[in-house]
Motif scaffolding. Structure first.
Motif, PDB file in Angstrom:
ATOM      1  N   UNK A 281      62.128  40.123  79.892  1.00 22.76           N
ATOM      2  CA  UNK A 281      62.656  41.439  79.535  1.00 22.76           C
ATOM      3  C   UNK A 281      63.708  41.253  78.439  1.00 22.76           C
ATOM      4  N   UNK A 282      63.285  41.139  77.183  1.00 23.71           N
ATOM      5  CA  UNK A 282      64.227  40.849  76.104  1.00 23.71           C
ATOM      6  C   UNK A 282      65.075  42.048  75.727  1.00 23.71           C
ATOM      7  N   UNK A 283      66.164  41.762  75.001  1.00 18.68           N
ATOM      8  CA  UNK A 283      67.034  42.791  74.429  1.00 18.68           C
ATOM      9  C   UNK A 283      66.569  42.994  72.982  1.00 18.68           C
ATOM     10  N   UNK A 284      65.903  44.101  72.694  1.00 20.89           N
ATOM     11  CA  UNK A 284      65.298  44.291  71.382  1.00 20.89           C
ATOM     12  C   UNK A 284      66.334  44.444  70.274  1.00 20.89           C
ATOM     13  N   UNK A 285      67.459  45.059  70.574  1.00 20.75           N
ATOM     14  CA  UNK A 285      68.500  45.193  69.559  1.00 20.75           C
ATOM     15  C   UNK A 285      69.037  43.827  69.143  1.00 20.75           C
ATOM     16  N   UNK A 286      69.207  42.939  70.104  1.00 19.01           N
ATOM     17  CA  UNK A 286      69.686  41.593  69.779  1.00 19.01           C
ATOM     18  C   UNK A 286      68.616  40.789  69.053  1.00 19.01           C
ATOM     19  N   UNK A 287      67.351  40.995  69.406  1.00 17.40           N
ATOM     20  CA  UNK A 287      66.277  40.313  68.686  1.00 17.40           C
ATOM     21  C   UNK A 287      66.249  40.752  67.224  1.00 17.40           C
ATOM     22  N   UNK A 288      66.417  42.041  66.990  1.00 21.03           N
ATOM     23  CA  UNK A 288      66.390  42.550  65.618  1.00 21.03           C
ATOM     24  C   UNK A 288      67.535  42.004  64.783  1.00 21.03           C
ATOM     25  N   UNK A 289      68.630  41.629  65.433  1.00 21.13           N
ATOM     26  CA  UNK A 289      69.798  41.138  64.711  1.00 21.13           C
ATOM     27  C   UNK A 289      69.772  39.640  64.475  1.00 21.13           C
ATOM     28  N   UNK A 290      68.750  38.932  64.955  1.00 24.50           N
ATOM     29  CA  UNK A 290      68.700  37.481  64.777  1.00 24.50           C
ATOM     30  C   UNK A 290      68.632  37.107  63.301  1.00 24.50           C
ATOM     31  N   UNK A 291      69.342  36.059  62.891  1.00 16.53           N
ATOM     32  CA  UNK A 291      69.259  35.614  61.501  1.00 16.53           C
ATOM     33  C   UNK A 291      67.994  34.812  61.243  1.00 16.53           C
ATOM     34  N   UNK A 292      67.525  34.828  60.008  1.00 14.76           N
ATOM     35  CA  UNK A 292      66.447  33.932  59.604  1.00 14.76           C
ATOM     36  C   UNK A 292      65.062  34.332  60.029  1.00 14.76           C
ATOM     37  N   UNK A 293      64.835  35.600  60.306  1.00 12.14           N
ATOM     38  CA  UNK A 293      63.492  36.044  60.673  1.00 12.14           C
ATOM     39  C   UNK A 293      63.524  37.111  61.724  1.00 12.14           C
ATOM     40  N   UNK A 294      62.632  38.077  61.602  1.00 14.32           N
ATOM     41  CA  UNK A 294      62.662  39.227  62.490  1.00 14.32           C
ATOM     42  C   UNK A 294      61.561  39.215  63.541  1.00 14.32           C
ATOM     43  N   UNK A 295      60.700  38.179  63.572  1.00 16.43           N
ATOM     44  CA  UNK A 295      59.580  38.168  64.505  1.00 16.43           C
ATOM     45  C   UNK A 295      59.708  36.959  65.438  1.00 16.43           C
ATOM     46  N   UNK A 296      59.556  37.213  66.747  1.00 20.09           N
ATOM     47  CA  UNK A 296      59.730  36.174  67.762  1.00 20.09           C
ATOM     48  C   UNK A 296      58.575  36.247  68.737  1.00 20.09           C
ATOM     49  N   UNK A 297      57.960  35.093  69.023  1.00 18.63           N
ATOM     50  CA  UNK A 297      56.957  35.046  70.075  1.00 18.63           C
ATOM     51  C   UNK A 297      57.394  34.072  71.161  1.00 18.63           C
ATOM     52  N   UNK A 298      56.995  34.374  72.387  1.00 15.60           N
ATOM     53  CA  UNK A 298      57.213  33.465  73.511  1.00 15.60           C
ATOM     54  C   UNK A 298      55.842  33.066  74.030  1.00 15.60           C
ATOM     55  N   UNK A 299      55.728  31.826  74.516  1.00 16.21           N
ATOM     56  CA  UNK A 299      54.412  31.333  74.888  1.00 16.21           C
ATOM     57  C   UNK A 299      54.519  30.225  75.923  1.00 16.21           C
TER      58      UNK A 299
END
Length: 277
Positions: free
Chosen positions: A171-189
């Motif tokens: 259950x990620x925090x989308x606002x914090x994901x959007x604020x990550x430096x160096x890229x806006x797309x994240x996958x978990x696997x």
């Protein structure tokens, strides 16, 4: 291919098709809007239409010599590659316009192919390899709500978790994901998944207007080379564990990734634009 019709008042309309890609039935997989055009409309109009549809991607098609030009827009931006909306475009050409496969689409990522194998449509995309990251971006673990076991980078961040169950329960925090430096797309696997599946993943892109993408072809051009090397085989059945969920039959062939899936037409309609044509 008839891209436009006319209303009773004589104003032109555009045809639109809503397709669930990588789905066996409606309400699964990833929905995409497919809009065939006779000519390109202004980019601002295309972007406004994608925002109106409010799906992860709207695909726009224009016939060119030898094939089609294909562009994809999220509700917020044009993107350089999209798998599910490419599959949806091939599905529409086959089932709505009677165009025979294979299809060649000229895109921002070069020529992308779609073949048909029975009920499946198979994408042929360039593979992207990943490198392990020594220092994950600040705030990544906090944004995901879990510390990844490993972090890799291809085009996007690849975060390896301990189990498919952990991936599905995230259950990620989308606002914090959007604020990550160096890229806006994240996958978990993680390896494993439901019976018959080799790999499980989820994909988040809130910075481009897609908090969680239901099923993502561009994620698998990165995941398939990654997991093929780890699992020691080139053919993989992959499950994207979003709320809708979807399955991709994938194969690594040298520098290319083939991704197969089925699709379902959800709706067809008309777009009423005064300047459409």
């Amino acid at each position: 291919m008839g891209a436009s019709t006319a209303r009773r008042d004589g104003a032109p309309t555009l045809r639109v098709f809503f397709v669930d890609a990588f789905a066996a039935r409606p309400f699964e997989g990833n929905p995409a809007a497919v809009v065939p055009l006779a000519r390109w409309l202004p980019d601002a109009t295309l972007q406004a239409m994608a925002a109106e549809h409010n799906l992860s991607e709207t695909a726009f098609l224009v016939r060119e010599a030898g094939g089609w030009r294909l562009r994809w827009f999220t509700p917020a931006a044009e993107v350089e590659m999209c798998g599910h909306a490419t599959l949806a475009s091939g599905f529409v050409l086959a089932t709505e316009f009677g165009e025979r496969a294979p299809y060649a689409f000229a895109t921002l990522s070069g020529t992308l192919g779609v073949e048909r194998e029975g009920e499946r449509f198979v994408l042929d995309f360039p593979a992207r390899t990943a490198e392990r990251v020594a220092e994950p971006p600040p705030g990544l673990a906090e944004a995901l709500g879990v510390a990844p076991r490993e972090v890799w980078r291809a085009r996007d961040w690849i975060c390896v978790l301990d189990s498919a169950e952990q991936v599905a329960g995230l259950r990620p925090d989308f606002a914090k994901l959007a604020a990550l430096p160096g890229g806006e797309r994240v996958m978990v696997t993680a390896a494993g998944g439901p019976p018959g599946h080799d790999v499980t993943s989820r994909y988040f892109a809130p910075k481009v207007g897609v908090p969680e993408d239901p099923v993502t072809g561009t994620a698998h051009v990165q995941l398939v080379p990654f997991w093929a090397a780890r699992l020691g085989r080139t053919a993989l059945v992959c499950r994207q564990a979003s709320r809708r969920g979807g399955t991709l039959w994938c194969e690594l062939r040298g520098a290319r990734v083939r991704m197969g899936g089925t699709a379902v037409l959800y709706a067809r309609g008309e777009i009423l634009l005064p300047d459409a044509g």
